[in-house]
Design an enzyme around this catalytic site. Structure first.
Site, short mmCIF file in Angstrom:
data_model
loop_
_atom_site.label_atom_id
_atom_site.label_comp_id
_atom_site.label_asym_id
_atom_site.label_seq_id
_atom_site.Cartn_x
_atom_site.Cartn_y
_atom_site.Cartn_z
N THR A 168 24.59 5.52 40.84
CA THR A 168 25.48 5.70 41.97
C THR A 168 26.45 4.96 42.06
OG1 THR A 168 24.18 4.42 43.17
CG2 THR A 168 23.68 6.51 43.70
N THR A 199 22.69 2.29 33.19
CA THR A 199 23.04 1.34 32.24
C THR A 199 21.73 1.25 31.25
OG1 THR A 199 22.08 -0.26 33.89
CG2 THR A 199 24.43 -0.18 33.76
N ASP A 200 20.62 1.74 31.78
CA ASP A 200 19.05 1.52 30.89
C ASP A 200 19.39 2.13 29.34
OD1 ASP A 200 18.17 0.26 32.93
OD2 ASP A 200 16.45 1.33 32.98
N LYS A 225 21.73 -3.46 25.64
CA LYS A 225 21.44 -4.04 27.17
C LYS A 225 20.32 -5.18 26.93
CE LYS A 225 20.15 -2.84 31.83
NZ LYS A 225 19.78 -2.11 32.95
#
Lengths: 425, 614
Positions: free
Chosen positions: A87, A163-164, A242
């Site tokens: 989101t 982002t994962d 990440k």
């Protein structure tokens, strides 16, 4: 009591409480009614304590449900923003506490007024997925959408992504987009966009500046360069990972330095290297990914049956994340030999993440080399997996080892930069 | 002033920091630090103005400033949670129990599930842009020392960062205070006299402190007031620095509102309507081309122009004093400063002045065609905004008193901070689950709140303590010690023990440093055993604390052991032959010679016996 109705509740102790009935939380007790009081707080009241109640009003739901459609706002060179999930824009209804995602480009300009005069932005809803739900077929869909936007004249494309697994998707696009007139910039947020401190806005601004102004046409990730606001680091999609569960600057270059830094307040992009793939007038996309590649991490005690099972399932290639220089325990050697004998390609990367694999230094490495395990230099394990899935889908299977060993998108380098290692202490 | 007739209502918000072992939403020590910070992080905050402005004019005022925030922290006592780089941890149970205990003390309705909320705060004092807070109790009521105190809410919330520096568009905050647990008790509007409100504020504060779980020291209790009178408006006053200033702040606010109402009445009687105030501004820089006013000359030198806003019907009103040394124009200047950053304005009621000549004033009047005016010194884009808020405030003056949030000055006057926030700017903290208020949690809270402040005070007063001493003991950290010593040494009057704990120890520790509790007990024990008298207690305690020797040794060394009753009798006999048998005269004679060694009760008894001829 229906959610969104305003009620007056009489408690068994004689007290009277007024509020708006809220949708229960996933962890709200079954015996609890959640009320939003006039002072803004939510509280849960046990149904046992309620002697009676009456509806005194209805709260009109704010509707921000937007059509899932392609829309443009602003003026100047056009940048497309493909939305895949996360989101990155959200609106808060302070009366009910509801948070709603938004795809409205005008709203984007309001939140990021710096965009005014910088570019026109087309928001392209593609799908709404959690990062962890992304599949190789989704990479194909993103690649096709990127191709379509570039064909329609976008000078660059931004991809909003959770982002994962952003670094997997960014690597996928690095291989899928063989040539293009502008970069593909992946962007996300570590702090949700409903909060005033969200990193979403500056990340997005940095991504759009990059899409419009960068001289390169590569697949990159645009996220905070540090815990400070102000500088967005642009990492190559094949050289980034990440590395932190929650920090804004979670994306870290692995075996490389960032490609560029964007000063979002000045609107400047500063290149940190002169070696990059330039913008090209052609758009050349090879979007297919195979589902017959596997990535597996070695651990002490790993049973060989895990490898056997993968071969049994019909995988055509396996990327191993070995220890140190690229080793696995001897219990796997027989299984590896069987796999290679039936034509499964086996590649070696390292779980140390930083550094280069080398199968010549220790005897185990030499044994693995002799079995036919192929070392992948300083390629990150996830990148190797994505590249394998792409190679299996786009080349004859016997050419896959050659493709894997050939640098196509800066995923392999033959010099190890002394400054390309992140460590504390 | 007749406050009751004016319909004065004052709501109190008392915030007390808790002495929890960790912060409310992370495991850092709640510790304020003075040394150089280990790191600094630079941030901005962003909110959709249209969306927030619609519900919250206060946030709009803060956000306009477009500031950069610098956060200072320490690697070993502030973590990624305070930096807004990690989601909150589960709330601290110690604080939760304490807040529940406070809710029980005030007989509030405690929710069965507590929800942590995000309250949007965009002045940068919270790294996230919101303050986490949870409602622990509603609709409470308590009767303390005759006061009926309604309590609207009891909340447990995280304290904000400490502001260290403010330099234009850059504000520096320190993370050490962010996340320190605070219990906030908000009373219903109280209809009491200002001095009574101050006493209620003290009582509410002591109630929270009586859990034994409050931090002590400067800055650990903060009080805000909501003041209104009939016909006026609800005005929130933040940060009243001391309890004793509360009555003055209330009185001055009532005075301010009455004066603003007077202004409104006067303007109306002059026939001024809100529409008559327009943003009709003229550039009058040319009038001041040869001015002798340094203020204007240096402003023009910096590239500023002089703009005049014409005001019909405001003569005499701009300079009208609404609070001591604060004129109506000050109210406008405060708003202008907060909104536009423009440092100052000049108005017709204070001119000629500041080096501005009467000719210049006359020229401005002639140009505007109006008697009253305000001068703005600055560049147009700043002045434009300044004029906007000035006009807004001038129009309100005709209507009455604006609802706003003001900050308390140290003299009890107040200054404008921002409009009053809209009610609803909260939404749930999505990173935490609802907290079930279990029977076990309530039971643990009940043990903390075993006795209400009211019961505690009346029990102390029942032991013979004055109301004042009882108050002091409740406030002090020695209440438990007092009760223990009073029951262990029943022949020492509780008033003596209480006075030693609240006053003597404080004075001695100023000179000799920390006084060990064991030493205080051996002092009481020596009193109880008749070894010493209470008049020498302070002197002995000081000597013992300084030398590290036991009380009895010090007493013998100093010759301050209590004289026996036989010795007292013979001393009294001598006294009677010297000054006669009047009790007062005998007492002062004896005390002058033997103070610190002879007990007054022995003197009294000896004289009585002597007079009876025994």
């Amino acid at each position: 009591m229906e959610p969104n109705s305003e009620v007056r509740i009489r408690l068994t102790d004689g007290r009277v409480i007024e509020g708006i009935v809220m949708q229960p939380h996933l962890f709200t007790g079954h015996d609890i009614v959640v009320l939003k009081l006039k002072n803004g707080y939510n509280i849960g009241i046990s149904k046992r304590d309620i002697a009676g109640w009456e509806v005194i009003g209805e709260v009109e739901q704010r509707r921000w449900e937007e059509a899932f459609e392609r829309r443009t706002a602003g003026s100047g060179d056009r940048v497309s923003v493909i939305v895949t999930g996360g989101t990155i824009l959200s609106r808060v209804d302070y009366r009910t506490g509801g948070v709603y995602p938004s795809l409205d480009p005008d709203y984007l300009f309001e939140l990021v007024p710096e965009l005014e005069g910088l570019a026109s932005v087309t928001v392209v809803p593609l799908f709404s997925k959690f990062s962890e739900d992304m599949m190789p077929t989704d990479w194909t869909a993103i690649a096709n959408a990127v191709e379509s936007e570039l064909d329609r004249g976008a000078v660059g494309v931004v991809v909003m992504h959770g982002t994962d697994t952003m670094h997997y998707s960014a690597a996928a696009l690095a291989f899928a987009l063989r040539a293009g007139p502008g970069p593909v910039v992946f962007v996300g947020a570590q702090r949700s966009s409903d909060r005033p401190s969200s990193d979403a806005y500056e990340n997005l601004l940095g991504a759009i500046i990059t899409a419009r102004a960068a001289p390169f046409a590569e697949s990159v990730v645009a996220m905070h360069g540090g815990m400070d606001d102000g500088v967005i680091a642009i990492h190559r999609g094949t050289r980034v990972r990440k590395m932190h569960t929650s920090r804004r600057d979670t994306f870290t270059a692995v075996n490389d330095v960032p490609l560029a830094h964007v000063d979002v307040e000045k609107g400047d992009l500063r290149l940190l290297t002169s070696d990059y793939r330039e913008r090209d007038s052609r758009v050349l996309v090879r979007p297919a990914f195979s589902d017959r590649a596997a990535l597996i991490k070695y651990y002490p005690g790993m049973p060989p049956q895990l490898l056997d099972a993968l071969v049994e399932m019909g995988v055509r290639g396996i990327v191993l994340e070995g220890t140190g220089f690229g080793h696995v325990g001897e219990q796997l050697l027989d299984s590896l030999k069987r796999a290679i004998d039936v034509g499964v390609h086996v590649f070696m990367t390292s779980q140390t993440l930083f550094g280069r694999v080398n199968l010549r230094v220790y005897s185990r490495g030499r044994e693995l080399l002799r079995l036919g395990v192929m070392p992948l230099e300083d390629m990150a394990p996830e990148v190797a997996y994505v590249k394998l899935a792409w190679a299996l889908a786009n080349y004859p299977v016997d050419r896959v080892p050659e493709v894997m060993a050939t640098p196509l998108a800066y995923e392999i380098s033959y010099t190890s930069r002394p400054d390309a290692f992140t460590k504390c202490g | 002033m007749k406050f009751r007739e004016l319909g004065l209502k004052v709501g109190l918000e008392i915030h007390v920091q808790l002495n929890s072992p960790r912060k409310l939403f992370c495991h850092c020590r709640p510790e304020l630090r003075g040394e150089e910070p280990h790191f600094k992080v630079r941030r901005r905050l962003r909110v959709s103005l249209s969306e927030l402005g619609e519900v919250d004019p206060a946030a709009l005022w803060e956000l306009r400033k477009q500031r950069t925030y610098i956060y200072e922290g320490y690697n070993d006592s502030t973590c990624l949670v305070e930096l807004d780089e990690e989601p909150p941890h589960e709330p601290d149970e110690y604080s939760l129990e304490t807040a529940l205990a406070v809710a029980q003390m005030f007989n509030a309705k405690i929710p069965d599930e507590v929800y942590v909320m995000r309250k949007v705060v965009v002045d940068g004092s919270n790294t996230s842009g919101f303050q986490r807070t949870m409602l622990i109790g509603v609709d409470g009521r308590a009767k303390i020392l005759g006061y009926e105190i309604g309590v609207e809410s009891i909340a447990l919330e995280e304290d904000a960062c400490r502001k260290m520096d403010e330099d234009g568009e850059r504000v520096t905050y320190r993370l050490d205070r962010l996340g320190v647990p605070l219990v906030e008790v908000s009373t219903a509007p109280l209809e009491y006299e200002p001095h009574e409100v101050a006493e209620i504020a003290a009582l509410v504060g002591y109630s929270i402190k009586s859990t034994g779980r409050a931090k002590r020291g400067i800055g650990t209790v903060r009080q805000d007031l909501n003041v209104s009178i009939v016909g006026g408006a609800k005005v929130e006053i933040k940060g009243v620095p001391t309890l004793s200033l509360i009555p003055r702040v209330i009185e001055l606010e009532v005075q301010r509102q009455l004066n603003l109402l007077r202004i409104s009445g006067e303007l109306r009687s002059r026939g001024v309507r809100p529409d008559d105030v327009t943003d009709d501004v003229m550039d009058v820089t040319d009038i001041f081309a040869n001015t002798t006013s340094n203020l204007i000359r240096s402003a023009i030198g910096r590239g500023a122009s002089v703009y005049a806003l014409k005001l019909h019907g405001f003569s005499g009103i701009l300079g009208f004093e609404v609070q001591p040394k604060r004129r109506f124009a000050t109210e406008i200047a405060d708003r202008v400063r907060v909104w536009s950053g423009l440092g100052g304005i000049l108005h017709s009621d204070e001119l000629p002045g500041y080096g501005i000549s009467s000719d210049e004033v006359a020229a401005v009047r002639a140009r505007l065609g109006s008697d009253a005016f305000i001068l703005f010194l600055g560049e147009w884009d700043v002045v434009k905004e300044a004029v906007k808020v000035a006009v807004e405030r001038l129009r309100i003056a005709i209507i009455g008193v604006p609802e706003e949030t003001r900050a308390a000055n140290t003299d009890g006057t107040t200054r404008f901070m921002r409009p009053r926030p809209g009610a609803a700017r909260m939404y749930p903290e999505t990173d935490l689950l609802p907290i079930r208020v279990t029977g076990d949690l309530l039971e643990r809270a009940r043990r903390i709140a075993s006795e209400t402040l009211e019961a505690k005070l009346s029990r102390l007063m029942g032991m013979g303590l004055s109301r004042e001493l009882a108050f002091q003991l409740v406030k002090s950290p020695y209440l438990d010690t007092f009760e223990e010593l009073a029951s262990r040494y029943p022949n020492v009057p509780p008033t003596v023990i209480g006075t030693i704990l609240t006053s003597t120890v404080k004075r001695v520790s100023k000179e000799a440093g920390e006084v060990p509790e064991g030493l205080v007990e051996s002092l009481i024990s020596a009193l109880s055993g008749g070894l010493i008298v209470k008049e020498s207690a302070e002197e002995l305690l000081l000597a013992a604390a300084k030398s590290g020797k036991p009380i009895d040794v010090v007493a013998r060394e100093m010759g301050l052991t209590r004289l026996s009753y036989e010795e007292a009798k013979s001393i009294v006999k001598d006294a009677v032959s010297a000054v006669g048998s009047d009790m007062g005269k005998v007492m002062s004679y004896v005390m002058r010679k033997y103070r610190g060694r002879i007990d007054a009760s022995d003197v009294r008894r000896a004289l009585e016996e002597l007079l009876k001829g025994q």
